[in-house]
Write a protein that holds these residues in place. Structure first.
Motif, PDB file in Angstrom:
ATOM      1  N   ASP A  23       5.193 -55.322  77.980  1.00 17.48           N
ATOM      2  CA  ASP A  23       3.931 -54.836  78.516  1.00 17.48           C
ATOM      3  C   ASP A  23       2.773 -55.481  77.759  1.00 17.48           C
ATOM      4  O   ASP A  23       2.069 -54.850  76.979  1.00 17.48           O
ATOM      5  CB  ASP A  23       3.877 -53.313  78.391  1.00 17.48           C
ATOM      6  CG  ASP A  23       2.754 -52.724  79.221  1.00 17.48           C
ATOM      7  OD1 ASP A  23       1.999 -53.521  79.814  1.00 17.48           O
ATOM      8  OD2 ASP A  23       2.630 -51.492  79.258  1.00 17.48           O
ATOM      9  N   VAL A  24       2.606 -56.760  78.026  1.00 19.39           N
ATOM     10  CA  VAL A  24       1.595 -57.526  77.302  1.00 19.39           C
ATOM     11  C   VAL A  24       0.189 -57.022  77.613  1.00 19.39           C
ATOM     12  O   VAL A  24      -0.685 -56.996  76.752  1.00 19.39           O
ATOM     13  CB  VAL A  24       1.729 -59.022  77.633  1.00 19.39           C
ATOM     14  CG1 VAL A  24       0.579 -59.806  77.034  1.00 19.39           C
ATOM     15  CG2 VAL A  24       3.037 -59.550  77.092  1.00 19.39           C
ATOM     16  N   ALA A  26      -0.756 -53.988  78.144  1.00 25.82           N
ATOM     17  CA  ALA A  26      -1.030 -52.804  77.303  1.00 25.82           C
ATOM     18  C   ALA A  26      -1.312 -53.222  75.869  1.00 25.82           C
ATOM     19  O   ALA A  26      -2.194 -52.679  75.213  1.00 25.82           O
ATOM     20  CB  ALA A  26       0.156 -51.846  77.361  1.00 25.82           C
ATOM     21  N   LEU A  27      -0.531 -54.199  75.397  1.00 27.57           N
ATOM     22  CA  LEU A  27      -0.749 -54.683  74.041  1.00 27.57           C
ATOM     23  C   LEU A  27      -2.153 -55.262  73.894  1.00 27.57           C
ATOM     24  O   LEU A  27      -2.854 -55.018  72.929  1.00 27.57           O
ATOM     25  CB  LEU A  27       0.267 -55.771  73.695  1.00 27.57           C
ATOM     26  CG  LEU A  27       1.693 -55.306  73.446  1.00 27.57           C
ATOM     27  CD1 LEU A  27       2.594 -56.514  73.232  1.00 27.57           C
ATOM     28  CD2 LEU A  27       1.765 -54.397  72.246  1.00 27.57           C
ATOM     29  N   ARG A  28      -2.557 -56.034  74.886  1.00 27.69           N
ATOM     30  CA  ARG A  28      -3.879 -56.676  74.838  1.00 27.69           C
ATOM     31  C   ARG A  28      -4.982 -55.626  74.829  1.00 27.69           C
ATOM     32  O   ARG A  28      -5.953 -55.720  74.091  1.00 27.69           O
ATOM     33  CB  ARG A  28      -4.035 -57.620  76.041  1.00 27.69           C
ATOM     34  CG  ARG A  28      -5.282 -58.463  75.958  1.00 27.69           C
ATOM     35  CD  ARG A  28      -5.353 -59.430  77.092  1.00 27.69           C
ATOM     36  NE  ARG A  28      -5.279 -58.778  78.392  1.00 27.69           N
ATOM     37  CZ  ARG A  28      -5.387 -59.412  79.543  1.00 27.69           C
ATOM     38  NH1 ARG A  28      -5.530 -60.715  79.568  1.00 27.69           N
ATOM     39  NH2 ARG A  28      -5.320 -58.777  80.687  1.00 27.69           N
ATOM     40  N   ARG A  30      -4.734 -52.561  73.758  1.00 29.45           N
ATOM     41  CA  ARG A  30      -4.708 -51.887  72.458  1.00 29.45           C
ATOM     42  C   ARG A  30      -5.423 -52.746  71.412  1.00 29.45           C
ATOM     43  O   ARG A  30      -6.206 -52.244  70.595  1.00 29.45           O
ATOM     44  CB  ARG A  30      -3.256 -51.628  72.073  1.00 29.45           C
ATOM     45  CG  ARG A  30      -3.022 -51.293  70.612  1.00 29.45           C
ATOM     46  CD  ARG A  30      -3.380 -49.849  70.298  1.00 29.45           C
ATOM     47  NE  ARG A  30      -3.156 -49.582  68.881  1.00 29.45           N
ATOM     48  CZ  ARG A  30      -2.063 -49.051  68.380  1.00 29.45           C
ATOM     49  NH1 ARG A  30      -1.090 -48.688  69.175  1.00 29.45           N
ATOM     50  NH2 ARG A  30      -1.933 -48.844  67.094  1.00 29.45           N
ATOM     51  N   VAL A  31      -5.144 -54.042  71.456  1.00 29.81           N
ATOM     52  CA  VAL A  31      -5.767 -54.971  70.510  1.00 29.81           C
ATOM     53  C   VAL A  31      -7.287 -54.937  70.665  1.00 29.81           C
ATOM     54  O   VAL A  31      -8.028 -54.794  69.691  1.00 29.81           O
ATOM     55  CB  VAL A  31      -5.238 -56.403  70.750  1.00 29.81           C
ATOM     56  CG1 VAL A  31      -6.134 -57.427  70.073  1.00 29.81           C
ATOM     57  CG2 VAL A  31      -3.827 -56.530  70.230  1.00 29.81           C
ATOM     58  N   ASP A  34      -8.685 -51.552  69.432  1.00 32.04           N
ATOM     59  CA  ASP A  34      -8.712 -51.392  67.972  1.00 32.04           C
ATOM     60  C   ASP A  34      -9.791 -52.265  67.337  1.00 32.04           C
ATOM     61  O   ASP A  34     -10.443 -51.854  66.377  1.00 32.04           O
ATOM     62  CB  ASP A  34      -7.342 -51.738  67.375  1.00 32.04           C
ATOM     63  CG  ASP A  34      -6.329 -50.631  67.610  1.00 32.04           C
ATOM     64  OD1 ASP A  34      -6.738 -49.558  68.096  1.00 32.04           O
ATOM     65  OD2 ASP A  34      -5.144 -50.833  67.324  1.00 32.04           O
TER      66      ASP A  34
ATOM     67  N   PHE B  10      -3.041 -66.272  72.501  1.00 31.35           N
ATOM     68  CA  PHE B  10      -2.471 -64.978  72.113  1.00 31.35           C
ATOM     69  C   PHE B  10      -1.367 -64.565  73.077  1.00 31.35           C
ATOM     70  O   PHE B  10      -0.250 -64.228  72.679  1.00 31.35           O
ATOM     71  CB  PHE B  10      -3.605 -63.943  72.086  1.00 31.35           C
ATOM     72  CG  PHE B  10      -3.160 -62.514  71.919  1.00 31.35           C
ATOM     73  CD1 PHE B  10      -2.733 -62.042  70.694  1.00 31.35           C
ATOM     74  CD2 PHE B  10      -3.204 -61.629  72.993  1.00 31.35           C
ATOM     75  CE1 PHE B  10      -2.334 -60.722  70.539  1.00 31.35           C
ATOM     76  CE2 PHE B  10      -2.809 -60.315  72.844  1.00 31.35           C
ATOM     77  CZ  PHE B  10      -2.373 -59.854  71.609  1.00 31.35           C
ATOM     78  N   LEU B  11      -1.682 -64.645  74.373  1.00 28.52           N
ATOM     79  CA  LEU B  11      -0.715 -64.218  75.389  1.00 28.52           C
ATOM     80  C   LEU B  11       0.508 -65.132  75.400  1.00 28.52           C
ATOM     81  O   LEU B  11       1.640 -64.669  75.549  1.00 28.52           O
ATOM     82  CB  LEU B  11      -1.380 -64.194  76.766  1.00 28.52           C
ATOM     83  CG  LEU B  11      -2.424 -63.083  76.958  1.00 28.52           C
ATOM     84  CD1 LEU B  11      -3.115 -63.221  78.301  1.00 28.52           C
ATOM     85  CD2 LEU B  11      -1.773 -61.710  76.836  1.00 28.52           C
ATOM     86  N   LEU B  14       2.635 -64.417  72.299  1.00 28.77           N
ATOM     87  CA  LEU B  14       3.245 -63.093  72.383  1.00 28.77           C
ATOM     88  C   LEU B  14       4.372 -63.067  73.412  1.00 28.77           C
ATOM     89  O   LEU B  14       5.461 -62.563  73.149  1.00 28.77           O
ATOM     90  CB  LEU B  14       2.165 -62.073  72.739  1.00 28.77           C
ATOM     91  CG  LEU B  14       2.367 -60.657  72.224  1.00 28.77           C
ATOM     92  CD1 LEU B  14       2.552 -60.640  70.719  1.00 28.77           C
ATOM     93  CD2 LEU B  14       1.205 -59.779  72.606  1.00 28.77           C
ATOM     94  N   ASN B  15       4.107 -63.658  74.577  1.00 25.04           N
ATOM     95  CA  ASN B  15       5.121 -63.669  75.630  1.00 25.04           C
ATOM     96  C   ASN B  15       6.362 -64.438  75.196  1.00 25.04           C
ATOM     97  O   ASN B  15       7.487 -64.021  75.463  1.00 25.04           O
ATOM     98  CB  ASN B  15       4.550 -64.297  76.904  1.00 25.04           C
ATOM     99  CG  ASN B  15       3.769 -63.280  77.718  1.00 25.04           C
ATOM    100  OD1 ASN B  15       4.145 -62.115  77.783  1.00 25.04           O
ATOM    101  ND2 ASN B  15       2.676 -63.710  78.320  1.00 25.04           N
ATOM    102  N   GLN B  40       2.786 -53.172  68.429  1.00 22.41           N
ATOM    103  CA  GLN B  40       1.370 -53.215  68.794  1.00 22.41           C
ATOM    104  C   GLN B  40       0.507 -53.557  67.579  1.00 22.41           C
ATOM    105  O   GLN B  40      -0.483 -54.276  67.697  1.00 22.41           O
ATOM    106  CB  GLN B  40       0.949 -51.878  69.389  1.00 22.41           C
ATOM    107  CG  GLN B  40       1.639 -51.624  70.726  1.00 22.41           C
ATOM    108  CD  GLN B  40       0.872 -50.684  71.625  1.00 22.41           C
ATOM    109  OE1 GLN B  40       0.102 -49.871  71.152  1.00 22.41           O
ATOM    110  NE2 GLN B  40       1.072 -50.807  72.917  1.00 22.41           N
ATOM    111  N   ALA B  43       0.696 -57.190  67.190  1.00 20.59           N
ATOM    112  CA  ALA B  43      -0.157 -57.860  68.186  1.00 20.59           C
ATOM    113  C   ALA B  43      -1.618 -57.829  67.752  1.00 20.59           C
ATOM    114  O   ALA B  43      -2.336 -58.834  67.866  1.00 20.59           O
ATOM    115  CB  ALA B  43       0.016 -57.181  69.544  1.00 20.59           C
ATOM    116  N   LEU B  44      -2.041 -56.697  67.231  1.00 19.53           N
ATOM    117  CA  LEU B  44      -3.423 -56.575  66.755  1.00 19.53           C
ATOM    118  C   LEU B  44      -3.685 -57.555  65.604  1.00 19.53           C
ATOM    119  O   LEU B  44      -4.695 -58.260  65.578  1.00 19.53           O
ATOM    120  CB  LEU B  44      -3.695 -55.146  66.289  1.00 19.53           C
ATOM    121  CG  LEU B  44      -5.041 -54.903  65.604  1.00 19.53           C
ATOM    122  CD1 LEU B  44      -6.184 -55.172  66.552  1.00 19.53           C
ATOM    123  CD2 LEU B  44      -5.132 -53.486  65.051  1.00 19.53           C
TER     124      LEU B  44
END
Lengths: 193, 168
Positions: A23-24, A26-28, A30-31, A34, B10-11, B14-15, B40, B43-44
């Motif tokens: 679930d990229v 959702a991750l994005r 959240r990032v 934050d 980033f994507l 991550l992917n 998460q 990812a941050l």
């Protein structure tokens, strides 16, 4: 005998673990959320400081007492002092110097030490702020000590807020001491040959 | 780096690495929810660190370095006693061997459980080795020498062997 499989077999087993949901999006979110929160927190504190100073200015403008302007000066100076001390205590804790583990551990340890030192410093500053604000009112506005100690602001910030602040700071420092011990031990272990 | 370029990078990163990052996070987390939270956080951290990437190493090395740092922060944030236990857990004086009678289909779970019970410095190395990284890459991620990687990996394999159980 059930011998341990060779590393390649272990890799095969390891990599057949089910992957987490991809679930990229959702991750994005959240990032992004934050990151915004970090920026906003600092902004809110800065705005709060500005509002407190502005409130004292408004109060001084509406007051006939010349000493009221000393309140503005006191509040602004106190706010500046608190910001300077906070900046000084948080030096070297903003971000790691690079992406190495050593740099991250270093920052974590600095943050713990910063919080531990901030506890007594914060308590002293809090007390100084309360005493200072009472003292200038008593001297320049001629308000009696007894009256000052019974004002709603003193009851909230002093009699109730003071002990709560002290307890909170001491508990936080205690927690950080435990974490610091762990981090220093971790650094020692990770640095082992 | 523009925002669009940063987001694209980033994507992509991550992917391409999500399964490996999930396994890495899983080796530091007690349950699926904790693993997803840790993922998460990784990812941050990646998002925040991307502008500082200057190409001194491969993107994969950079990503795993960030992920490892985040995992260490994660265990450091636990209650101090939990963290110390995680740090010091030694298979030699831990509970007995994991039940080797588990079926073949459960091998990966058995391995994952054994990896989680390794001491931290061994866990770090074995997880990267299991993700097909060579000594050089592991050394770059962890900031230690290749000789040190070899030593830790051997110890980790021995400890894993003990944890996964030898039964007559």
């Amino acid at each position: 005998m059930n011998a341990i499989p060779e590393l390649n077999d272990l890799r095969r087993q390891w990599q057949t673990q089910p992957a987490p949901p991809a679930d990229v999006a959702a991750l994005r979110q959240r990032v992004a959320s934050d990151t915004r929160t970090h920026t906003r927190t600092l902004g809110i504190v800065a705005i709060g400081t500005g509002l407190v100073i502005a409130a004292t200015v408004v109060k001084a403008l509406r007051s006939d007492e010349p000493g009221a302007w000393f309140g503005v000066l006191f509040t602004a100076t106190y706010a500046l002092l608190v910001w300077l001390v906070a900046m000084w205590l948080s030096r070297g804790t903003w971000r790691p110097r690079d992406e190495s583990i050593a740099a991250h551990l270093d920052v974590s340890i600095r943050r713990c030490r910063s919080v531990i030192v901030a506890a007594p410093v914060g308590i002293v500053l809090y007390a100084a702020g309360l005493i200072g604000s009472l003292a200038w009112r008593q001297r320049l506005l001629g308000v009696e000590w007894q009256t000052l100690l019974e004002t709603p602001s003193m009851i909230i910030a002093g009699w109730i807020g003071g002990p709560l602040y002290v307890i909170g700071m001491l508990i936080n420092a205690h927690v950080q001491r435990g974490r610091l011990a762990f981090l220093e031990r971790l650094r020692q272990q990770l640095g082992e040959g | 780096m523009t925002d669009a370029a940063r987001e694209q990078r980033f994507l992509t990163l991550l992917n391409a690495n999500l399964p490996a990052l999930g396994r890495l996070a899983g080796s530091y987390a007690g349950h699926t929810g904790e693993r997803d939270d840790l993922l998460q956080e990784i990812a941050l951290a990646l998002w925040q660190a991307l502008p500082r990437f200057r190409g001194e190493c491969s993107e994969r090395t950079f990503l795993f370095r960030i992920a490892h740092n985040r995992c260490i922060n994660h265990i450091a944030r636990r209650r101090p006693m939990d963290s110390l236990q995680a740090l010091e857990l030694d298979p030699a004086d831990d509970t007995g061997p994991i039940d080797v009678a588990l079926s073949q289909a459960q091998d990966s779970q058995r391995l994952s459980g054994a990896v989680r019970r390794l001491p931290l410095i061994q866990r770090q190395v074995i997880v990267l080795a299991l993700e097909d990284m060579d000594y050089q890459e592991i050394a770059a991620v962890l900031g230690i020498s290749e000789v040190n990687v070899g030593v830790r990996l051997n110890r980790a394999r021995t400890a894993l062997k003990k944890l996964m159980g030898e039964r007559a």
